[in-house]
Write a protein that holds these residues in place. Structure first.
Motif, PDB file in Angstrom:
ATOM      1  N   LEU A 101      37.434  35.141  41.881  1.00 22.85           N
ATOM      2  CA  LEU A 101      36.824  36.373  41.367  1.00 22.85           C
ATOM      3  C   LEU A 101      36.033  37.056  42.470  1.00 22.85           C
ATOM      4  O   LEU A 101      35.091  36.485  43.027  1.00 22.85           O
ATOM      5  CB  LEU A 101      35.909  36.055  40.190  1.00 22.85           C
ATOM      6  N   GLY A 102      36.413  38.289  42.778  1.00 28.15           N
ATOM      7  CA  GLY A 102      35.692  39.098  43.753  1.00 28.15           C
ATOM      8  C   GLY A 102      34.999  40.260  43.077  1.00 28.15           C
ATOM      9  O   GLY A 102      35.458  40.752  42.033  1.00 28.15           O
ATOM     10  N   VAL A 103      33.900  40.700  43.669  1.00 29.84           N
ATOM     11  CA  VAL A 103      33.104  41.779  43.079  1.00 29.84           C
ATOM     12  C   VAL A 103      32.626  42.728  44.169  1.00 29.84           C
ATOM     13  O   VAL A 103      32.157  42.286  45.232  1.00 29.84           O
ATOM     14  CB  VAL A 103      31.875  41.215  42.321  1.00 29.84           C
ATOM     15  N   SER A 104      32.731  44.020  43.926  1.00 28.43           N
ATOM     16  CA  SER A 104      32.204  45.034  44.835  1.00 28.43           C
ATOM     17  C   SER A 104      30.738  45.285  44.518  1.00 28.43           C
ATOM     18  O   SER A 104      30.379  45.484  43.352  1.00 28.43           O
ATOM     19  CB  SER A 104      32.987  46.340  44.705  1.00 28.43           C
ATOM     20  N   VAL A 105      29.904  45.298  45.548  1.00 24.52           N
ATOM     21  CA  VAL A 105      28.465  45.524  45.354  1.00 24.52           C
ATOM     22  C   VAL A 105      27.977  46.584  46.328  1.00 24.52           C
ATOM     23  O   VAL A 105      28.531  46.749  47.422  1.00 24.52           O
ATOM     24  CB  VAL A 105      27.656  44.224  45.535  1.00 24.52           C
ATOM     25  N   HIS A 106      26.914  47.277  45.908  1.00 23.93           N
ATOM     26  CA  HIS A 106      26.377  48.368  46.716  1.00 23.93           C
ATOM     27  C   HIS A 106      24.871  48.261  46.896  1.00 23.93           C
ATOM     28  O   HIS A 106      24.229  49.221  47.337  1.00 23.93           O
ATOM     29  CB  HIS A 106      26.743  49.713  46.084  1.00 23.93           C
ATOM     30  N   SER A 107      24.299  47.137  46.537  1.00 33.13           N
ATOM     31  CA  SER A 107      22.876  46.908  46.744  1.00 33.13           C
ATOM     32  C   SER A 107      22.624  45.416  46.834  1.00 33.13           C
ATOM     33  O   SER A 107      23.460  44.598  46.420  1.00 33.13           O
ATOM     34  CB  SER A 107      22.049  47.505  45.603  1.00 33.13           C
ATOM     35  N   LEU A 108      21.455  45.056  47.352  1.00 31.18           N
ATOM     36  CA  LEU A 108      21.086  43.652  47.468  1.00 31.18           C
ATOM     37  C   LEU A 108      20.935  43.026  46.089  1.00 31.18           C
ATOM     38  O   LEU A 108      21.348  41.882  45.860  1.00 31.18           O
ATOM     39  CB  LEU A 108      19.785  43.533  48.260  1.00 31.18           C
ATOM     40  N   ALA A 109      20.373  43.777  45.147  1.00 29.25           N
ATOM     41  CA  ALA A 109      20.201  43.262  43.786  1.00 29.25           C
ATOM     42  C   ALA A 109      21.548  42.978  43.135  1.00 29.25           C
ATOM     43  O   ALA A 109      21.722  41.947  42.470  1.00 29.25           O
ATOM     44  CB  ALA A 109      19.402  44.261  42.947  1.00 29.25           C
TER      45      ALA A 109
END
Length: 204
Positions: A101-109
């Motif tokens: 499972l991969g996830v795109s993130v745009h912040s440290l939180a």
């Protein structure tokens, strides 16, 4: 030899040729995995394309990561899936159904929460200015380093990555890089991948 991985992400809008033809060329290049992202397709049409793509990838022994539709993973017996951060938050039970499972993130939180919810890897971005995010400033290498330091799972950088800057991405702590518009628009995607590999091997 560098262990830094290169992932390709499909984007029909950036592609100057038939998408299936471009996927074939990407599958034959020296990438480590392909993420089949086609955001405008409904589930059944995506499933049809995913089935065709899976056949191509298996011929090249290339891992295929599906995008968004967990049901397609089950129907094709290919349990690798990439989600956006909001999709993971809305359906955290997907973690129990997927092997990778991969996830795109745009912040440290978001990075910390995605890791806590069971993500196996993160795609963090966008790092540098990119045609996919016209007019938006990249989050930069400090952001990438912070994400890599905050989690224990692999982090792949995305956004404006080229042979000229991929070495800095590696030094920031990333386990790899994802390329979308550059590989989709390139007249010779295999050569671009080769240039990236040469840079990484030179820096190793």
């Amino acid at each position: 030899m560098s262990t830094f991985k290169l992932l390709a992400i499909t984007d029909r809008d950036s592609c100057p040729e038939d998408l299936e033809r471009r996927i074939l060329r990407l599958a034959a290049s020296d990438i480590d995995a392909l993420i089949l992202r086609v955001k405008d397709l409904p589930p059944q049409a995506y499933l049809t394309l995913a089935e065709q793509t899976l056949d191509l990838c298996r011929q090249q022994q290339l891992p295929l990561i599906l995008h968004r539709f967990a049901d397609a993973c089950h129907q094709l017996n290919n349990y690798a899936l990439h989600l956006s951060y909001p999709q993971l938050v809305q359906q955290p039970q997907v973690r129990l159904q997927i092997q990778l499972l991969g996830v795109s993130v745009h912040s440290l939180a978001e990075a910390r929460q995605a890791a806590a919810l069971g993500a196996d890897y993160l795609i963090a971005g966008h790092i540098f200015p990119t045609t996919c995010k016209r007019g938006l400033t990249g989050r930069g290498l400090e952001f990438l380093h912070a994400v890599c330091s905050a989690v224990t799972i692999p982090v792949y950088a995305i956004g404006g990555i080229t042979p000229a800057n991929i070495g800095r991405v590696q030094k920031a702590g990333a386990s790899g890089a994802c390329l979308m518009s550059s590989l989709m628009a390139s007249t010779d995607p295999a050569k671009l991948v080769q240039l990236l590999r040469q840079t990484l091997n030179h820096n190793a």
